[in-house]
Design an enzyme around this catalytic site. Structure first.
Site, short mmCIF file in Angstrom:
data_model
loop_
_atom_site.label_atom_id
_atom_site.label_comp_id
_atom_site.label_asym_id
_atom_site.label_seq_id
_atom_site.Cartn_x
_atom_site.Cartn_y
_atom_site.Cartn_z
N ASN A 15 0.87 -1.18 0.00
CA ASN A 15 0.00 0.00 0.00
C ASN A 15 0.92 1.23 0.00
OD1 ASN A 15 -1.91 1.95 0.45
ND2 ASN A 15 -2.79 0.99 2.28
N LYS A 22 3.49 0.87 2.96
CA LYS A 22 3.08 -0.13 3.94
C LYS A 22 3.17 -1.49 3.25
CE LYS A 22 -0.92 -0.22 7.00
NZ LYS A 22 -2.27 0.37 7.14
N ARG A 84 -2.70 -2.33 -3.28
CA ARG A 84 -3.91 -1.54 -3.09
C ARG A 84 -3.83 -0.35 -4.05
NH1 ARG A 84 -5.84 2.12 1.99
NH2 ARG A 84 -7.94 2.46 1.19
N HIS A 173 -13.05 2.65 -0.08
CA HIS A 173 -13.11 1.67 1.02
C HIS A 173 -13.81 0.38 0.59
CE1 HIS A 173 -13.00 5.17 4.17
NE2 HIS A 173 -11.79 4.67 4.01
N GLY A 203 -13.16 5.42 10.24
CA GLY A 203 -11.77 5.58 10.69
C GLY A 203 -11.41 7.04 10.55
N GLY A 205 -10.53 8.27 7.69
CA GLY A 205 -11.45 8.45 6.57
C GLY A 205 -12.70 7.69 6.92
N ARG A 234 -11.24 15.65 6.83
CA ARG A 234 -11.96 16.00 5.60
C ARG A 234 -13.37 16.44 5.94
NH1 ARG A 234 -10.95 10.41 2.88
NH2 ARG A 234 -8.70 10.34 3.10
N GLY A 325 -15.50 2.90 14.51
CA GLY A 325 -16.60 1.92 14.49
C GLY A 325 -16.35 0.74 15.41
N GLU A 326 -15.09 0.29 15.49
CA GLU A 326 -14.77 -0.89 16.29
C GLU A 326 -14.55 -0.60 17.76
OE1 GLU A 326 -11.38 -2.85 14.41
OE2 GLU A 326 -12.32 -2.49 12.47
N GLU A 374 -8.72 -5.09 5.63
CA GLU A 374 -8.56 -4.80 4.21
C GLU A 374 -7.42 -5.60 3.61
OE1 GLU A 374 -9.54 -0.38 3.18
OE2 GLU A 374 -8.97 -0.44 5.29
P1 ADP Z 1 -7.32 5.09 9.23
O1 ADP Z 1 -8.42 5.63 8.36
O2 ADP Z 1 -6.17 6.04 9.40
O3 ADP Z 1 -6.93 3.66 8.94
P2 ADP Z 1 -8.37 4.01 11.73
O4 ADP Z 1 -9.33 3.02 11.17
O5 ADP Z 1 -7.16 3.52 12.40
O6 ADP Z 1 -8.00 5.11 10.65
O7 ADP Z 1 -9.19 4.94 12.75
C1 ADP Z 1 -8.63 6.04 13.38
C2 ADP Z 1 -9.68 6.66 14.29
O8 ADP Z 1 -10.12 5.66 15.23
C3 ADP Z 1 -9.18 7.85 15.10
O9 ADP Z 1 -10.14 8.88 15.10
C4 ADP Z 1 -9.06 7.26 16.50
O10 ADP Z 1 -9.30 8.22 17.49
C5 ADP Z 1 -10.19 6.26 16.50
N1 ADP Z 1 -10.03 5.30 17.60
C6 ADP Z 1 -9.12 4.32 17.71
N2 ADP Z 1 -9.25 3.69 18.91
C7 ADP Z 1 -10.28 4.30 19.56
C8 ADP Z 1 -10.91 4.15 20.83
N3 ADP Z 1 -10.52 3.21 21.69
N4 ADP Z 1 -11.94 4.99 21.13
C9 ADP Z 1 -12.32 5.93 20.27
N5 ADP Z 1 -11.78 6.13 19.08
C10 ADP Z 1 -10.77 5.34 18.72
#
Ligand code: ADP
Length: 387
Positions: A15, A22, A84, A173, A203, A205, A234, A325-326, A374
């Protein structure tokens, strides 16, 4: 014959971003991240000690990564390299074995993704030159959305902009939305073809996808990844008239680009950070702008769940994935507030646990948290393209 991902058939995932590279070998899960290429280079890996000397382009970064990997396994054992690639335009709806002709098409598509496709190509060139005997496959972020119907992908602009310049909604995505909706169907033990799903990739994004009968039928990103939901930096959707207004008041195109892509979103609205954890903390300490940024973020997602339920004529499950989301139960709860009328009943205890299903048992629409992967999806797609 289709090979499956195994230690006998490892796949190298590449990537390449504008100043980063990466690389991950699956299933061994050996990963390397080279950042700030061309500047003060920084390398992170989960298996070796590396020095960042003499790295001034993607090829030299890739070379360092391969030298480290070669300590772990003979490089000839790598079955394929999966790249990617952000923009596949209308040409690429499937993972595609890279040939000189495919490379030319990806380069042509750079006009649609000037920030993304050129570095992706650098990664491909580096891998082709350093791993010349190994098949290379491009996996496109847009491909899963190639099923969008015209009503979802056409903008209300003169048709020639679409037919002559390819200006339409593409969405991104794709590997993530594809992966989590497959996993959701498996979890629900129902064929994806029978389900109406909303996938929320939240995330840095962020994008949403409506996935009906296994196909993406709408998605929130557009011609570019700046559209749709509020993101880390963004803006997501804005009135296009605002852009005209800013241009007329003297802002340059580059300034506008930086404003929309780097200075907006959670960062712009809160004035604090693009990181959700910082925003919650500031909000908890009484910062009103942080609170409003959270509300805008969640409100937009809430609206899009309703929009996509209407678009699909129903809803079986909502899926949360990616960093926010996670990991962020409070954001999930705020997003789903008031959606009981749509059949979405969040179970507060499960929401705070690490369970996949976080809806109440009686909830008509399931609410699922499914970690995205991904890279695994790209590895599987790479093997599929070779078969
Ligand atoms: P990317 O798009 O850079 O891959 P990620 O999927 O890693 O991004 O998501 C990054 C976001 O997830 C950030 O806003 C970060 O604050 C949030 N995040 C990660 N862990 C937690 C958590 N435990 N609680 C709340 N937000 C989180």
């Amino acid at each position: 014959m289709m090979q499956t991902l195994s230690s006998e058939h490892p796949v190298l995932i590449v990537n390449a971003g504008s100043s980063s590279l990466k690389v991950k070998l699956l299933p061994q899960a050996l990963s390397l991240l080279v950042e700030r290429i061309g500047g003060d280079v920084n390398i992170k890996t989960n298996f070796a000690e590396l020095t960042a000397k003499g790295i001034d382009n993607h090829e030299s970064a890739f070379k360092v990564c391969l030298e480290a990997l070669a300590q772990e396994l003979p490089l000839e054992k790598i079955t394929a390299v999966g790249h990617r690639v952000v923009h596949g335009g209308e040409r690429f709806s499937q993972p595609t074995l890279i040939t000189t002709e495919v490379l030319a098409s990806i380069a042509e598509l750079s006009s649609l993704a000037p920030l993304h496709n050129p570095p992706n190509l650098e990664g491909i060139h580096a891998a082709r030159s350093l791993l010349s005997g190994i098949p290379q496959v491009a996996v496109f972020d847009t491909a899963f959305h190639s099923s969008l119907p015209p009503q979802a992908y056409l903008y209300g602009l003169p048709r020639a902009l679409y037919s002559q310049q390819g200006i339409r909604r593409y969405g991104f995505h794709g590997s993530s939305h594809d992966y989590v909706t497959r996993r959701a169907a498996e979890y629900l033990t129902r064929p994806r073809e029978d389900l109406k799903l909303v996938s929320l990739h939240l995330g840095n994004g962020a994008s949403a996808a409506a996935v009906s009968a296994g196909k993406s039928v709408d998605t929130s990103m557009g011609l570019t990844p700046v559209a749709g939901l509020l993101m880390g930096t963004r803006s997501g959707d804005v009135d296009p008239g605002i852009l005209l207004h800013l241009l007329r008041s003297g802002m340059t195109v580059n300034e506008l680009d930086t404003l929309l892509n780097k200075r907006s979103g959670l960062l712009g609205l809160s004035g604090i950070s693009n990181d959700m954890r910082d925003i919650w903390q500031a909000a908890a300490e009484g910062n009103g702008h942080a609170r409003e940024a959270l509300e805008v973020f969640c409100y937009r997602i809430r609206k899009i769940i309703g929009e996509y339920a209407a678009a699909m004529g129903g809803l079986d499950a909502v899926i949360f994935t990616a960093g926010i989301g996670e990991n962020d139960p409070e954001a999930r709860a705020l997003t789903l507030k008031g959606l009981e009328f749509l059949g979405l009943q969040l179970d507060p205890d499960k929401n705070n646990s690490r369970e996949i299903e976080i809806s109440k048992p009686e909830s008509r629409v399931k609410i699922l948290v499914i970690p995205t992967d991904e890279e695994r999806m790209i590895a599987e797609a790479t093997l599929q393209a070779m078969a």
